[in-house]
Every structure is written in structure tokens, then in C-alpha cells.
Design a protein around this motif. Sequence first.
Motif, PDB file in Angstrom:
ATOM      1  N   PRO A 225      37.191  37.240  35.887  1.00  0.00           N
ATOM      2  CA  PRO A 225      38.079  37.160  37.051  1.00  0.00           C
ATOM      3  C   PRO A 225      39.483  37.647  36.697  1.00  0.00           C
ATOM      4  O   PRO A 225      39.861  37.693  35.535  1.00  0.00           O
ATOM      5  CB  PRO A 225      38.094  35.674  37.387  1.00  0.00           C
ATOM      6  N   LEU A 226      40.237  37.983  37.712  1.00  0.00           N
ATOM      7  CA  LEU A 226      41.575  38.535  37.515  1.00  0.00           C
ATOM      8  C   LEU A 226      42.508  37.548  36.809  1.00  0.00           C
ATOM      9  O   LEU A 226      43.424  37.950  36.106  1.00  0.00           O
ATOM     10  CB  LEU A 226      42.186  38.899  38.862  1.00  0.00           C
ATOM     11  N   ALA A 227      42.297  36.249  37.033  1.00  0.00           N
ATOM     12  CA  ALA A 227      43.188  35.249  36.443  1.00  0.00           C
ATOM     13  C   ALA A 227      43.186  35.338  34.928  1.00  0.00           C
ATOM     14  O   ALA A 227      44.138  34.900  34.269  1.00  0.00           O
ATOM     15  CB  ALA A 227      42.756  33.855  36.876  1.00  0.00           C
ATOM     16  N   ALA A 228      42.133  35.932  34.351  1.00  0.00           N
ATOM     17  CA  ALA A 228      42.044  36.032  32.898  1.00  0.00           C
ATOM     18  C   ALA A 228      43.128  36.940  32.338  1.00  0.00           C
ATOM     19  O   ALA A 228      43.402  36.909  31.147  1.00  0.00           O
ATOM     20  CB  ALA A 228      40.668  36.555  32.501  1.00  0.00           C
ATOM     21  N   LEU A 229      43.735  37.771  33.202  1.00  0.00           N
ATOM     22  CA  LEU A 229      44.706  38.757  32.707  1.00  0.00           C
ATOM     23  C   LEU A 229      46.109  38.201  32.562  1.00  0.00           C
ATOM     24  O   LEU A 229      47.016  38.938  32.240  1.00  0.00           O
ATOM     25  CB  LEU A 229      44.755  39.955  33.659  1.00  0.00           C
ATOM     26  N   ARG A 230      46.341  36.926  32.798  1.00  0.00           N
ATOM     27  CA  ARG A 230      47.678  36.321  32.703  1.00  0.00           C
ATOM     28  C   ARG A 230      48.641  36.951  33.709  1.00  0.00           C
ATOM     29  O   ARG A 230      49.792  37.204  33.404  1.00  0.00           O
ATOM     30  CB  ARG A 230      48.263  36.468  31.292  1.00  0.00           C
ATOM     31  N   VAL A 231      48.157  37.275  34.908  1.00  0.00           N
ATOM     32  CA  VAL A 231      49.052  37.858  35.924  1.00  0.00           C
ATOM     33  C   VAL A 231      49.675  36.721  36.719  1.00  0.00           C
ATOM     34  O   VAL A 231      49.105  35.637  36.820  1.00  0.00           O
ATOM     35  CB  VAL A 231      48.288  38.813  36.868  1.00  0.00           C
ATOM     36  N   PRO A 232      50.866  36.957  37.308  1.00  0.00           N
ATOM     37  CA  PRO A 232      51.521  35.896  38.085  1.00  0.00           C
ATOM     38  C   PRO A 232      50.719  35.512  39.320  1.00  0.00           C
ATOM     39  O   PRO A 232      49.880  36.281  39.800  1.00  0.00           O
ATOM     40  CB  PRO A 232      52.873  36.498  38.456  1.00  0.00           C
ATOM     41  N   ASN A 233      51.016  34.332  39.847  1.00  0.00           N
ATOM     42  CA  ASN A 233      50.228  33.777  40.941  1.00  0.00           C
ATOM     43  C   ASN A 233      50.296  34.620  42.209  1.00  0.00           C
ATOM     44  O   ASN A 233      49.303  34.787  42.903  1.00  0.00           O
ATOM     45  CB  ASN A 233      50.706  32.362  41.258  1.00  0.00           C
ATOM     46  N   ALA A 235      50.660  37.793  42.465  1.00  0.00           N
ATOM     47  CA  ALA A 235      49.803  38.972  42.316  1.00  0.00           C
ATOM     48  C   ALA A 235      48.345  38.592  42.531  1.00  0.00           C
ATOM     49  O   ALA A 235      47.584  39.343  43.160  1.00  0.00           O
ATOM     50  CB  ALA A 235      49.990  39.562  40.924  1.00  0.00           C
ATOM     51  N   LEU A 236      47.962  37.412  42.068  1.00  0.00           N
ATOM     52  CA  LEU A 236      46.581  36.946  42.266  1.00  0.00           C
ATOM     53  C   LEU A 236      46.285  36.803  43.748  1.00  0.00           C
ATOM     54  O   LEU A 236      45.237  37.219  44.243  1.00  0.00           O
ATOM     55  CB  LEU A 236      46.384  35.599  41.574  1.00  0.00           C
ATOM     56  N   THR A 237      47.256  36.194  44.473  1.00  0.00           N
ATOM     57  CA  THR A 237      47.065  35.999  45.917  1.00  0.00           C
ATOM     58  C   THR A 237      46.911  37.342  46.620  1.00  0.00           C
ATOM     59  O   THR A 237      46.026  37.533  47.467  1.00  0.00           O
ATOM     60  CB  THR A 237      48.272  35.237  46.483  1.00  0.00           C
ATOM     61  N   ALA A 238      47.793  38.289  46.241  1.00  0.00           N
ATOM     62  CA  ALA A 238      47.733  39.609  46.870  1.00  0.00           C
ATOM     63  C   ALA A 238      46.385  40.266  46.582  1.00  0.00           C
ATOM     64  O   ALA A 238      45.749  40.845  47.475  1.00  0.00           O
ATOM     65  CB  ALA A 238      48.877  40.466  46.347  1.00  0.00           C
ATOM     66  N   ALA A 239      45.927  40.146  45.328  1.00  0.00           N
ATOM     67  CA  ALA A 239      44.667  40.783  44.958  1.00  0.00           C
ATOM     68  C   ALA A 239      43.518  40.182  45.756  1.00  0.00           C
ATOM     69  O   ALA A 239      42.601  40.887  46.190  1.00  0.00           O
ATOM     70  CB  ALA A 239      44.435  40.596  43.467  1.00  0.00           C
ATOM     71  N   ARG A 240      43.576  38.863  45.979  1.00  0.00           N
ATOM     72  CA  ARG A 240      42.507  38.219  46.732  1.00  0.00           C
ATOM     73  C   ARG A 240      42.484  38.761  48.171  1.00  0.00           C
ATOM     74  O   ARG A 240      41.441  38.968  48.768  1.00  0.00           O
ATOM     75  CB  ARG A 240      42.705  36.711  46.725  1.00  0.00           C
ATOM     76  N   ARG A 241      43.684  39.025  48.679  1.00  0.00           N
ATOM     77  CA  ARG A 241      43.751  39.551  50.036  1.00  0.00           C
ATOM     78  C   ARG A 241      43.111  40.931  50.114  1.00  0.00           C
ATOM     79  O   ARG A 241      42.493  41.300  51.092  1.00  0.00           O
ATOM     80  CB  ARG A 241      45.217  39.610  50.474  1.00  0.00           C
ATOM     81  N   PHE A 242      43.276  41.724  49.041  1.00  0.00           N
ATOM     82  CA  PHE A 242      42.682  43.063  49.022  1.00  0.00           C
ATOM     83  C   PHE A 242      41.215  43.024  48.660  1.00  0.00           C
ATOM     84  O   PHE A 242      40.568  44.067  48.591  1.00  0.00           O
ATOM     85  CB  PHE A 242      43.404  43.970  48.022  1.00  0.00           C
ATOM     86  N   GLY A 243      40.690  41.867  48.321  1.00  0.00           N
ATOM     87  CA  GLY A 243      39.281  41.787  47.939  1.00  0.00           C
ATOM     88  C   GLY A 243      39.033  42.127  46.493  1.00  0.00           C
ATOM     89  O   GLY A 243      37.918  42.424  46.096  1.00  0.00           O
ATOM     90  N   LEU A 244      40.086  42.113  45.693  1.00  0.00           N
ATOM     91  CA  LEU A 244      39.904  42.400  44.267  1.00  0.00           C
ATOM     92  C   LEU A 244      39.718  41.083  43.548  1.00  0.00           C
ATOM     93  O   LEU A 244      40.601  40.231  43.587  1.00  0.00           O
ATOM     94  CB  LEU A 244      41.133  43.125  43.720  1.00  0.00           C
ATOM     95  N   GLU A 245      38.589  40.874  42.922  1.00  0.00           N
ATOM     96  CA  GLU A 245      38.348  39.597  42.266  1.00  0.00           C
ATOM     97  C   GLU A 245      38.171  39.736  40.770  1.00  0.00           C
ATOM     98  O   GLU A 245      38.516  38.844  40.016  1.00  0.00           O
ATOM     99  CB  GLU A 245      37.108  38.932  42.877  1.00  0.00           C
ATOM    100  N   ARG A 246      37.600  40.812  40.331  1.00  0.00           N
ATOM    101  CA  ARG A 246      37.285  40.938  38.907  1.00  0.00           C
ATOM    102  C   ARG A 246      38.116  42.057  38.296  1.00  0.00           C
ATOM    103  O   ARG A 246      38.636  42.922  38.991  1.00  0.00           O
ATOM    104  CB  ARG A 246      35.799  41.218  38.707  1.00  0.00           C
ATOM    105  N   ILE A 247      38.186  42.014  36.981  1.00  0.00           N
ATOM    106  CA  ILE A 247      38.964  43.035  36.281  1.00  0.00           C
ATOM    107  C   ILE A 247      38.329  44.403  36.498  1.00  0.00           C
ATOM    108  O   ILE A 247      39.003  45.417  36.600  1.00  0.00           O
ATOM    109  CB  ILE A 247      39.056  42.682  34.788  1.00  0.00           C
ATOM    110  N   GLY A 248      36.997  44.408  36.616  1.00  0.00           N
ATOM    111  CA  GLY A 248      36.290  45.654  36.837  1.00  0.00           C
ATOM    112  C   GLY A 248      36.744  46.356  38.107  1.00  0.00           C
ATOM    113  O   GLY A 248      36.741  47.589  38.195  1.00  0.00           O
ATOM    114  N   ASP A 249      37.170  45.565  39.123  1.00  0.00           N
ATOM    115  CA  ASP A 249      37.638  46.171  40.371  1.00  0.00           C
ATOM    116  C   ASP A 249      38.927  46.948  40.142  1.00  0.00           C
ATOM    117  O   ASP A 249      39.205  47.930  40.852  1.00  0.00           O
ATOM    118  CB  ASP A 249      37.888  45.088  41.417  1.00  0.00           C
ATOM    119  N   LEU A 250      39.740  46.504  39.186  1.00  0.00           N
ATOM    120  CA  LEU A 250      41.036  47.138  38.970  1.00  0.00           C
ATOM    121  C   LEU A 250      40.922  48.438  38.210  1.00  0.00           C
ATOM    122  O   LEU A 250      41.640  49.399  38.476  1.00  0.00           O
ATOM    123  CB  LEU A 250      41.949  46.205  38.170  1.00  0.00           C
TER     124      LEU A 250
END
Lengths: 552, 256
Positions: A225-233, A235-250
Motif C-alpha cells: 500500500p501507499l502508506a508504506a512509502l512514508r508519504v504525508p497524510n 498525499a495519502l488522502t489525495a491518492a485515495r481520491r484518485f484511486g491509487l492504492e498501491r505503489i504499483g499504481d504509481l
Amino acid sequence: MPRGGGWRPGARWARDDACTRGAVEAEIAALPAHRQPSIRELGRRSEAAEHPFRRMPDGDACVSEQSPVVKAQGRRPLVLVDVVGRRQEVAAACPAALALGIGVGMAATHARVLVSDLDVRPADREADAHLLERLALRAVRSWTPVASVSGHDGLWLDLTGVAHLFGDEERLCRRIVAFCRRAGFTARVAVADTPGAAHAIARYGTEPISLVPPVQTAEALLPLPLAALRVPNDALTAARRFGLERIGDLISMPRGPLARRLGLVTVERLDEALGRTPEPIVPVVDEAPPAVERRLLEPIGAAEQIGQVMADLLDELVELLRARGLGARALQFACDRVDGAEQKVSIGTSRPNRDPKHLLRLLSMRIERLDPGLGLEKFALTATHTEPLGATSLATILAGDAQAVDVPKLVDTLAGRAGRDALFRIGSVESHVPERAVARAAPLARPDGWPAWRRPARLLARPELLAQVVALLPDQPPRRFEWRGQIYRVANADGPERIHGEWWRSKNEVWGVRDYFCLEDVSGQRFWVFRRGDGVDAATGNLSWWLHGVFG
Amino acid sequence: MLTVPAQADRLAELRSKVDAVTERNVDHGVLAFGIDAVDDRLAAGGLAVGGMHEVAGASTSLADDAAATLFIAGVAARFVAASTGQALWATTRFDLYAPGLEQAGLRPADVLYAELRDDNALLALIEDAVRDGSPAVVIGEVRRASMVATRRLQLAAAARGVPVILFRRWRKLGREPFEEPSAASTRWRVGCAPSTPLRVAGVGRSRWAVDLVRQRGGEACSWIVEGCDATGRLAVPAPARHRAAAQAGTSQHLAA
């Protein structure tokens, strides 16, 4: 079948599938702790349903009845609670609590509602950080020269050129996990090409020990999951809105829009985890304690000679301490004997100190504990505990004032002879009960005094029962009493001074009362006696008389 | 060839030099009781600061023991007040009650207590403390102290100017503590006496029967004094107008 035809459908003895009590109990024991049925659910009639608010047991008033979880594990599920913003959140939970559905980040009240007998304690972040730092130091000492604390719950160890010393990477990891288990921690270890990837896989991987082969870091990171990357909260919220959940999506996304939408930090973290940009580890430094050493050509054994070596070593050590601006709190003097045995003596000081004369006096008191055998040939003096010690101002002495007396020095000297526990001060405790009003304090404490109630010079270790007391109730002092086989006739008396029991301590003291009197007998001896009970209410005491102290 | 007076001068000069080197016979001053009736009878005019003093209770009774304790506490409080140091009170079995000592002037921040396993360890410890020189007064409670031990303490006290008070407790055998010889400058025996009578029922200011059993260069003597006040000072009781009045207070209460 019992006599009298007492057959009824469903009677226990008439069932075909006779399940024994033992089998049922085994079945219940096999269930997880939180799913075990209570006695009431099992239909045992011995248990009377109790009103939950009627009875409060001793001790913790919050715990009404021990649940099956507690009975099974012997202790209550534990969570640590921390204040985040304006609400209290669960900061950490033990495995039993996690099994009951409590998660990290949940509101503390929510957790309390879910589990009635939860053991809630405040989280201590500073102590955690301190412990983690000590673990990092331990890692520097025994595993790798480059180690540092990562986040608030992890360590980074640089295994480059180190793993072969322990066999291979996997054996090193197993060793680390075993060490942590012995120390009381559950550890998860991941080995990867970059610190970022190791951080992510250790926290979000599936295995407790995961070794990522070189150049396969990207594949290992893809499903996390994206949270594993130590990104700020945010950014996590924004990514969830875009449907990005895993590092593979990025990884497959164009970098420009990604940086614009999720922030530059996200891209940087991704690059660091994939090894495209470097992320150096700032290692913790293990400072060696100041130490000096001396080897002699000929072994020595006489006390004067050992004292001379101590003095020489101390002079060198004091120079070392002065250069670093430190004072010694503890010194260890270690000698190697000719036959290889090691002899050690140590001293402690009550304040940081680097006065060679004073330290030598303390150390030379210990010479008699050394057994030189056939002779000592190697000596080492280590300041095992040091504290900062700056220069002190001498202005008042130059101005002609009297020099302040060095009490710590006296304490050190006396403690060297009698032991550290032998010296103490007596300080006051906020209690009216005479024997509880005093407590021993450290020899360098500055305790406060007591209120000016009349108090004896010596207090008996425990009050002694008086016999043959003649006194009028309810509040007259005794006219005569017998103590230690001798009869005293009272000439003058003061009192009573009523002291109530401390109800918050124990049940027995709730109603207890002592009435203290100061008595003077005809020959002028002054005693401090008390009567248990106020002379009116029988619950306050049994009206026995006791002698508690003597006035001069 | 020197003349006889010049020789005497030279001898005196050398003596003073030797004294300065060996730190002996240096006068460290005295602590007066502030009561003329007592100070006039003491050879030094008070308690010598560079000296060892012994105190014992008048009898085996605990009350006399406590009176001696408070007497010591008062003296110690005045020694502490007169210097910058603190008091060291060493015992083998700790049963002092610090709130009571505070009422004799010995504040808890001014006393360092030590609890030792036996008399020998205690004597060694207080000698260390005296040699250190920083305490204002050193108090030791012992049941047994040999002549050698007291002599060592007396010499150490004279050398460093730290007063030593040795509290000689009664032994179980009931042997008088002052039967043993000692090198002390003064020896005191303190016991309880009927307190100052009051006009109303109650216990007045405590009074003690204080005996100066022995002193160097002076006579033995005894007094009745009033016990320590909040700064550790004793007082001489005001003379009763006549004996019947003093008795009346006592009997009045007994009748009440």
C-alpha cells in the motif's frame, strides 16, 4: 433409569450423544479467548446474576468482573493511549487487544466500550525514543557500525560487508529476531537494496523475516500500500481520491502530474525506495567511556604500589575528563593478574567529580578488596558513568565570603566506608499519623520540616500496650498506668490530640481514631501515649492504651 | 651563646611553629551556653569547638535517654547555627524521631544521619567525618567506646576543629556508661526533672537535671535547667516564689 418413572424428553442421562463434561471443556478451551462463552451462557445455575453496579471490589473500581479473556491469559488486554490533537487515541495495542478488534488510531473511548476490562495506560513517547536509541547503540556495538533509528518504531542497519560475519543475511536476521524476543520485543526484519524499501517491506510485508534479492526491489514493492512509502497524510488522502492504492499504481504514472497532484515528497520517497536517489543513514555514534590503561614490566602486589598506580592513572583520567568537560559519577578499576584472572573494584560519587585527591581517597579504600595473588600486571581505569561538569565561579570566595561546605564530598567519603544505604536524611511526608510522617531521603536531599505540633524525641518502633490504665472517659488523660512492669503515677497531662485513620489507605482505618496525650509522671518523665478510639463510638477503637514515644 | 630569656623566646617560637605544623593546641574557640550560671562554671567558658564531649542519660529509663537526646540536639543546633556546615548523627539502631529534634532547633536539612552495624564501624565513621573537617558537629551514639577510641576522637577533633559529641547509651547490663575512662573534654549526665508548673492543667516547659560529671581543668557541677527552645537554647528556671506554690500546681491538677 431412576426409579419412579422420572423420564422426561431431553434428560441428560437419556441422550444418545453423551458428550462428557471433559469433552465440552476441551472444546471451549480450543476457542479463541474472546469467543469463550461465559458461565452464564453455559447455563450453569450456580451463578447468580449480579447487578453490575451494586458491588465494587477492592482495588480497581473500574473492573467489575473478570472476563474469560482475563481468565485465559492471566492478564488484561493492554493498550497505550496518547493524546492526538483534542482526542485520545490508541497508540499501541497488545496482540490480545488486537484480536478483540481494537486497532491503532481508534478513539480510546471506543476501545473501552469494545472491551470492558481493558488495561489502558498512557503512552510515553520519550521513553520509547530513548529505548530505541539504546537498541540502536546495541546494534552498533554488536552487529554493524552503521545503524540509526528510523521513525518512532524501527531501526535501520547497514549490512554492507557485515552479513558474512554472521554466516549470511538470513542467519543474521534470525539472530536479531531472537535477540529481540529475549529482550521482550516482537521484531520484523526486511533486507532490501534501499533503506526506503526495507522500511516498507518490514512494516507491510507478510513474513516476519523477508529477504529481497538484489535488483528485485521494485517487484517486491509493487503490491504494497501507499502508506508504506512514508508519504504525508494529505498525499495519502489525495491518492485515495484518485484511486491509487498501491505503489504499483504509481510506478507506471507520468512523474510530472504525479508530483503536481501528490506533492514532490511522494515522488522523492518513491525514488528513494527504488534506489534512483540516495538516502544516506546518519549513524548513531557509540562514545567510548573515558579510560586509561597501564601495563607494567614486573607484576606488583603491595598495597602502596597499587595505590601509586591508581594515583598515576587517576591523574591521566582527570586530564581526559577535563578536556571533555566531564565529571566522573562512577569509576571502575580493573587489574589483570599474572594467572589471567581479572580483579575489579568500583566506586561511585554523589556528584560529578574530577578532583584526583578525592577520587584517590575513595579508590584507595577499595585496595583491600583486591586479591593480587602472584602479582598484578595490567591496570585499567574507566569512568563508567560520566556527567557534564563545567567550571564553577569563585567570585564569592575572592570577595572574602566563607567557602561553602562540600557536603557531596563528605557523603562520598562516608559512603565509601559505610555503604551508600547507610547515609540518609529524614524528610517529611504529608501524613498526620506519626510513624508515617517521616521518610528516609537521599543524603543530598533538602527535606522540609514538620508542623509545630508537640512531638517526642524518640519514637518506639511499634507502640507498646499499657496495662492497668486508670482514666476517665471520654477525653481525660490516664491517672496511672503500667508499662514494662513499672507503675507510673501521672502528675500533669496535655491532650487529647486526635488523629484519624487514613481511610484512603485501608478499610481498617476508615473509622479508626487515636487520641494522643502527653503525660508527665511524678518524677518528671514525659511520655506520649494514645488511646485507640474516641471513647464514644465503639467502631473507632477498643479503648486500649499504648505508649508511642518519649519526650525529653 | 643565647641568654636565658632569649632561649625561652626561641623555645616558645619553635613550639608555636611545631603546633602550626602538627595542627595541635590550636584554639578553635568555644560555644557558650549563653547562661551565666553554666558558662561561669565551665573552665573554657563553654563547650570547646575542638573537643570531644560525652553525654549520657541519668538512668536506664527511656525518658532520661530522650532528655539526653534533646540536650545533644540543642547543642548540635547551636553548633550548626554558628558555622556553615551540617551535623552528622550516627547511630547503630535508628529510633530518633526527626520532628521532635526539629523542635529542639535541628532542622531536617541540617542533619545527615548514618546507620551503622556496630560500635566499631560507627567510631571509624565519625573519625573519618571529623578528619574530613566539613561537618559542623559530629554526633555518635555508642554503647561501648574504649579509651583508645575516645583519645583518637579527641585528637582528631582538636586537630580539625570539629566538635564531637559521643552519646553513651546505657548497656543492657545496666552498667553506668561513665564507668569506663575516657579522654573527653567534658562529660554530662542528663535526666528528667518535673516540668515548670503552670497555672492551668497541663505540661509546662520540660526541665532537666544536668550534671557536669567531669571536665578538664574544672570542677564537677550540677544544675536544673529548662529544656531546649526552638533554637536549641537552654534556660535557667525562674525561682519559685515559695515551695508551697510550686507544689500547689501539681496537686491542683491531681484533684481535677
